[in-house]
Write an enzyme that holds these catalytic residues in place. Sequence first.
Site, short mmCIF file in Angstrom:
data_model
loop_
_atom_site.label_atom_id
_atom_site.label_comp_id
_atom_site.label_asym_id
_atom_site.label_seq_id
_atom_site.Cartn_x
_atom_site.Cartn_y
_atom_site.Cartn_z
N HIS A 25 32.69 71.90 46.42
CA HIS A 25 33.89 71.17 46.83
C HIS A 25 35.10 72.06 46.65
O HIS A 25 35.27 72.71 45.61
CB HIS A 25 34.06 69.90 45.99
N ASP A 63 38.06 54.47 44.98
CA ASP A 63 38.85 55.64 45.39
C ASP A 63 39.58 55.39 46.70
O ASP A 63 40.69 55.86 46.89
CB ASP A 63 37.98 56.89 45.51
N ARG A 113 47.99 56.28 46.30
CA ARG A 113 48.57 57.55 45.80
C ARG A 113 49.26 58.29 46.93
O ARG A 113 50.33 58.87 46.76
CB ARG A 113 47.46 58.42 45.19
N SER A 137 39.25 61.32 41.29
CA SER A 137 39.06 61.02 42.71
C SER A 137 37.94 61.91 43.29
O SER A 137 37.01 61.44 43.95
CB SER A 137 40.38 61.23 43.44
N LYS A 195 33.39 60.79 43.69
CA LYS A 195 32.64 60.85 44.95
C LYS A 195 31.46 61.81 44.84
O LYS A 195 30.37 61.55 45.34
CB LYS A 195 33.58 61.26 46.10
N1 URA Z 1 40.78 65.30 47.36
C1 URA Z 1 40.38 64.09 46.91
O1 URA Z 1 39.35 63.57 47.31
N2 URA Z 1 41.15 63.47 45.99
C2 URA Z 1 42.30 63.99 45.51
O2 URA Z 1 42.94 63.36 44.69
C3 URA Z 1 42.72 65.25 46.00
C4 URA Z 1 41.92 65.90 46.92
#
Ligand code: URA
Length: 467
Positions: free
Chosen positions: A90, A169, A176, A191, A195
């Site tokens: 990621h 999320d 956010r 966040s 995932k």
């Molecule tokens: N990507 C995400 O999934 N969440 C964040 O808070 C920032 C980048």
Amino acid sequence: MSASSPHPLHAIDLIRKKRDGGSLDEREIAYLVSGAATESIPPEQLSAWLMAALLRGLSLQETRFLTLAMRDSGEQFHPARLGRTAVDKHSTGGVGDKTSFLVAPIAAACGLAVPMISGRALGHTGGTLDKLESIPGYRTALSLAEFESVLAQCGASIVSQTPSLVPADRVLYALRDRTGTVESPGLICASILSKKLAAGLDALVLDVKTGSGAFLRNRDDAQYLAALMVATAEAAGTRTVALLTDMDQPLGQAAGNWIEIAECLELLRGLQPAASEDLRRLSLALAGWMIHLGGKAPTPEVGTQLAEAALTDGSALAVFTKMVDAHGGDVSVFEEPSAFHKPGATHILEAWETGTIAAMDTTAIGWAVQRTGAGCEKAGQPVDPHAGIFFHARRNDPIEKGQPLATLYAGSADKFPEPIALLKQAIRIGGSPPQPAPELIQHIFTRENAEAWLAHPDKVRGTASSS
Ligand code: URA
């Protein structure tokens, strides 16, 4: 209420506690997360708590509670059924960052499963899903059953988040985005990791960007986020490393949608264009760690050698082609990527003076790419698959006045003035000798050093600095 039953919780009390600098316990955080997932706590109260969390910071413990409660807020994927070790990569987001299209097929070609749940363009950064959808027919929205079937066939699948995965999320991220509460290390960590952990990964490699094109531009903030994510994911049982990498110029040559896929196809075909060397090197390092943490190589260095072999012997290209086909994509466009590229208009931006490329403000460059039509201004707007910018020069390259600096692609010529103006502000051509460029890979956080780094009193920072 009996003497032993816990007292009922109220969102207002948790907002006030955080506002006044207190730390929330596991039950209190779980209450807020479940209120977000079920939408039983109203958005104004969630937003107030998010702002208090951003300003006061979240402790390591609170970040862990938040990450796990968010992971558990919906359905989870169970890749163990595939019979392969599940690994993923990621990135925290950048410009021209297309490593997913290389590392996912490389790791799958080395015998791992890569269940990659990706996102769309966010702010000035491009979105993996938008880039994949530039391939005609590619479906990113698969059900969990379809996702599992593509993974079983190909070893890799790159999809969008499903409605049932981490619903907390989706609610918190949208709030956010609208309330100026994105840039909090604890909230970003929870966040992203909620995932990734809901995808049931055995191992995860994080590419945390630092420099002018990163979300957290300040190096200390980026390091804190990297260490925080490694420690949090490791505590949740997923082997994790984070590479702190340079985003002080676009990665590789192309920034857009199809043009990024085309750049990756060249590398997947074993070509080694000098101007894509940073992209190739970073992808091999990330894939090397995935292969090592996935148990297919004794060290990351051996992992990198295996990754390089998969790139040069065509096995990663075979996986990528099979995966695109399984997602409904038309792989015939891979035969001649430049013939498929049909932008409505093309403009060559020439260097406006002679000198050296002294600086590239990569966030401004990202906005220039977005304004060609490659990204969207509002969530849900369509993006132009053929729009984007191809860079002919990199930082510290010498350049002559009149020499091509970048080629812009858009749907029509009236789209060009804004990105051209942004590029002219973002790129500085200097006369003085070049400054040493930042290292591409600046630091590696592992479970061995992340906890120690976080324990250092100078490094404790729950809040991002405002640089
Ligand atoms: N990507 C995400 O999934 N969440 C964040 O808070 C920032 C980048």
